[in-house]
Write an enzyme that holds these catalytic residues in place. Structure first.
Site, PDB file in Angstrom:
ATOM      1  N   CYS A   7       0.893  -1.092   0.173  1.00  0.00           N
ATOM      2  CA  CYS A   7       0.239  -0.027  -0.085  1.00  0.00           C
ATOM      3  C   CYS A   7       1.003   1.275  -0.017  1.00  0.00           C
ATOM      4  O   CYS A   7       0.387   2.399  -0.720  1.00  0.00           O
ATOM      5  CB  CYS A   7      -1.067   0.044   1.569  1.00  0.00           C
ATOM      6  SG  CYS A   7      -2.520  -1.010   0.850  1.00  0.00           S
ATOM      7  N   ASN A  85       1.583 -16.599  -4.771  1.00  0.00           N
ATOM      8  CA  ASN A  85       1.695 -17.337  -3.775  1.00  0.00           C
ATOM      9  C   ASN A  85       0.648 -16.913  -2.638  1.00  0.00           C
ATOM     10  O   ASN A  85       0.684 -15.349  -2.118  1.00  0.00           O
ATOM     11  CB  ASN A  85       3.095 -16.749  -3.046  1.00  0.00           C
ATOM     12  CG  ASN A  85       4.279 -17.464  -3.922  1.00  0.00           C
ATOM     13  OD1 ASN A  85       4.218 -18.536  -4.439  1.00  0.00           O
ATOM     14  ND2 ASN A  85       5.253 -16.738  -3.985  1.00  0.00           N
ATOM     15  N   HIS A  98      -0.480 -10.263  -4.787  1.00  0.00           N
ATOM     16  CA  HIS A  98       0.308  -9.498  -5.701  1.00  0.00           C
ATOM     17  C   HIS A  98       0.576 -10.671  -6.619  1.00  0.00           C
ATOM     18  O   HIS A  98       0.554 -11.890  -6.240  1.00  0.00           O
ATOM     19  CB  HIS A  98       1.567  -9.087  -5.097  1.00  0.00           C
ATOM     20  CG  HIS A  98       2.201 -10.034  -4.250  1.00  0.00           C
ATOM     21  ND1 HIS A  98       2.166 -10.129  -2.960  1.00  0.00           N
ATOM     22  CD2 HIS A  98       3.381 -10.985  -4.352  1.00  0.00           C
ATOM     23  CE1 HIS A  98       2.862 -11.070  -2.065  1.00  0.00           C
ATOM     24  NE2 HIS A  98       3.512 -11.577  -2.981  1.00  0.00           N
TER      25      HIS A  98
END
Ligand code: 5GP
Ligand code: ZN
Length: 116
Positions: A7, A85, A98
């Site tokens: 973030c 992952n 991500h």
């Protein structure tokens, strides 16, 4: 999320080598690359994981960006891996969803490395 490092990158508070950015996502090179090309793509909105019920449009934005990153990095033709992952067993270390885009070198076939 105040203290989430991804973030912070999305807000421009933490430096990253940016590859692309649009309204939905930002892509930047991994700080510890494990392939000649190793770029991460994140949604700008904080979702912890695939289990966070993110809208289909956000998923589409991540995958569309993966393709764009591959073009920008000139690995679209040679091929690349797109990896998430997700969660504890997959060793997700940053709790902001991500996508890894990895390429630039021929990889072995296996993609699962169990610890035991
Ligand atoms: P994970 O194991 O959670 O799928 O991957 C997290 C990735 O984020 C790792 O490949 C790690 O090198 C990368 N990473 C962790 N912190 C930073 C950072 O501050 N900047 C960048 N660019 N990458 C990071
Ligand atoms: Zn976050």
């Amino acid at each position: 999320m105040e203290r989430c490092i991804f973030c912070m990158i999305a807000r421009g508070e933490l430096e990253a080598r940016k590859v692309l950015e649009n309204d939905d996502v930002i892509a930047f090179d991994d700080i510890a690359p494990q392939a000649p090309v190793h770029t991460l793509i994140i949604p700008k909105v904080h979702y912890q994981s695939m289990e966070s019920n993110l809208p289909l449009g956000s998923l589409a934005a991540l995958f569309t960006a993966a393709r764009e990153v591959a073009r920008i990095k000139d690995i679209a033709d040679s091929g690349y891996r797109v990896i998430v992952n997700n969660g504890r067993d997959a060793n997700q270390t940053v709790q902001h969803l991500h996508v890894h885009v990895m390429g630039g070198k021929h990889m072995s076939h296996g993609m699962v490395n169990f610890e035991d």
